[in-house]
Enzyme design. Structure first.
Site, PDB file in Angstrom:
ATOM      1  N   SER A   1      37.212  25.138  27.347  1.00  0.00           N
ATOM      2  CA  SER A   1      38.533  24.484  27.086  1.00  0.00           C
ATOM      3  C   SER A   1      39.467  24.891  28.152  1.00  0.00           C
ATOM      4  O   SER A   1      39.256  25.037  29.499  1.00  0.00           O
ATOM      5  CB  SER A   1      38.806  24.573  25.687  1.00  0.00           C
ATOM      6  OG  SER A   1      39.913  23.727  25.471  1.00  0.00           O
TER       7      SER A   1
ATOM      8  N   ASP B   1      33.066  14.433  24.882  1.00  0.00           N
ATOM      9  CA  ASP B   1      34.332  15.067  24.953  1.00  0.00           C
ATOM     10  C   ASP B   1      35.218  13.930  25.111  1.00  0.00           C
ATOM     11  O   ASP B   1      35.047  13.210  26.034  1.00  0.00           O
ATOM     12  CB  ASP B   1      34.320  16.215  25.760  1.00  0.00           C
ATOM     13  CG  ASP B   1      35.765  17.058  25.541  1.00  0.00           C
ATOM     14  OD1 ASP B   1      36.760  16.593  25.480  1.00  0.00           O
ATOM     15  OD2 ASP B   1      35.716  18.290  25.897  1.00  0.00           O
TER      16      ASP B   1
ATOM     17  N   HIS C   1      34.456  17.496  21.811  1.00  0.00           N
ATOM     18  CA  HIS C   1      35.112  18.787  22.511  1.00  0.00           C
ATOM     19  C   HIS C   1      34.677  20.228  21.970  1.00  0.00           C
ATOM     20  O   HIS C   1      34.328  21.192  22.709  1.00  0.00           O
ATOM     21  CB  HIS C   1      36.560  18.875  22.802  1.00  0.00           C
ATOM     22  CG  HIS C   1      37.310  20.011  23.296  1.00  0.00           C
ATOM     23  ND1 HIS C   1      36.964  20.205  24.967  1.00  0.00           N
ATOM     24  CD2 HIS C   1      38.130  20.799  23.136  1.00  0.00           C
ATOM     25  CE1 HIS C   1      37.754  21.275  25.332  1.00  0.00           C
ATOM     26  NE2 HIS C   1      38.477  21.811  24.053  1.00  0.00           N
TER      27      HIS C   1
END
Length: 357
Positions: A146, A303, A332
């Site tokens: 991330s 995602d 995600h």
């Protein structure tokens, strides 16, 4: 993000509570920021493993949004994704995350809404100062999930001669317009709470924080994740220990209600600043083209904000890069440390290839 109900928070499976392999330390620095301001800061970081005499076995892992150095513990240890029998792992708590200097713990003149904007490039500059203090010039691998991936991309562009390999997981080299819309929606939910008081709140703006977490939950996973496959399923929300969609929403609302609002917004501002091409000759394309590290780009197939489409563009611009998506319905969260063995095994394989290559 909420601690998923697979294991105690931050505790890798099979590791007794309280036996973290990370040795935590702090570095004091006066950090010049891109904005022209300067931030007196403490950077907290953890190390694990043994630094080789030649200092050539270092893996750097920047923290992610709402994560800390402990959040990567499921990956760290002998025989794990980041094998501490072979590699010296440095995990950095980014500025603004509530552990390193942040709105919630900064000196009064920088605290709360007075905290300056810290960009992704500023975060990397602080990490470079940390490695200099440890006498480390070169990195065998920079990886992260991330926002950790955003910082990893910035490392490979800012210091191409110092990074041997790059593995961005469910992240991007810049914050896309679509990503920005998601972030601004979550921000609007938080600051609409009258108790927020433009960041000068006396008591936590709990209503806004719960709204923030509720909005975020809808983006963190995927359409497929929220379909009920029935009890005992190894896919979707039940696979992570949730009993219903309402259970997911409650978990995310409660988790964010316990966080500091200004810390959340400071990290969001860092996220929004992410763009390896900003104010560089040739912009985004040229910046990615300057990367010399062996690279595997690893998005999640589902995602919704760091999308496969954006990752495909990035992989096409980085010389020799491979696009290797995680095939997962977790959205995600697929790449988050310690969530599920299937995704962890794919990440581990990519780490091994890059480190042994």
């Amino acid at each position: 993000m909420p601690q998923l109900p697979l294991q105690p928070p931050g505790q890798p499976p099979g590791q007794p509570p309280g036996q973290s392999p990370l040795r935590l330390s702090r570095l004091a620095l006066d950090l010049p920021l891109e904005s022209g301001a300067s931030l007196p800061a403490e950077l907290v970081y953890g190390t694990a493993g043994t630094l080789a005499p030649a200092r050539d076995n270092v893996v750097l892992v920047p923290s992610y949004y709402t994560g800390t150095s402990d959040s990567y513990l499921p990956w760290i240890g002998p025989g794990r994704v980041l094998d501490t029998d072979r590699w010296f792992v440095v995990v950095v708590d980014m500025l603004g995350n509530g552990i390193s200097t942040s709105p919630s713990n900064a000196p009064h003149e920088y605290a709360g809404p007075r905290f300056p904007r810290v960009t992704v490039r500023d975060q990397v500059r602080a990490q470079r100062a940390l490695l200099d203090s440890l006498g480390i010039d070169r990195l065998r691998l920079v990886t992260g999930w991330s926002m950790g991936a955003m910082q990893a991309y910035e490392w490979a562009v800012s210091h191409p001669d110092a990074v041997d390999a790059l593995l961005p997981i469910c992240g991007a080299a810049r914050c896309s317009p679509h990503n920005r819309v998601f972030l601004e929606g979550a921000r609007a939910a938080l600051v609409a709470d009258p108790a927020f008081l433009d960041g000068s709140y006396v008591a936590p703006p709990v209503v806004g924080l719960r709204a923030f977490g509720t909005v975020y939950a809808g983006w963190a996973y995927s359409r497929e994740f929220f379909l009920d496959a029935g009890e005992g399923s190894d896919r979707g929300f039940r696979a992570l220990g949730y009993t219903s969609v309402d259970d997911v929403l409650r978990d995310w609302a409660l988790d964010h209600a316990a966080r500091d609002a200004n810390d959340l917004l400071a990290m969001m501002d860092t996220w929004l600043s992410g763009d390896v091409g900003r104010e560089r000759p040739g912009g985004y394309d040229a910046a990615l083209g300057s990367i010399t590290a062996r690279t595997i780009v690893m998005p999640s197939t589902t995602d919704m904000y760091f999308t496969v489409a954006d990752s495909a563009v990035e992989a096409s611009l980085v010389p020799g890069a491979e696009l290797r998506p995680l095939d997962s319905e977790l959205g995600h969260v697929a790449g988050r440390p310690g969530v599920r063995e299937t995704e962890t095994a794919a990440i581990a394989a990519a780490v091994r290839e890059l480190l042994e290559g």
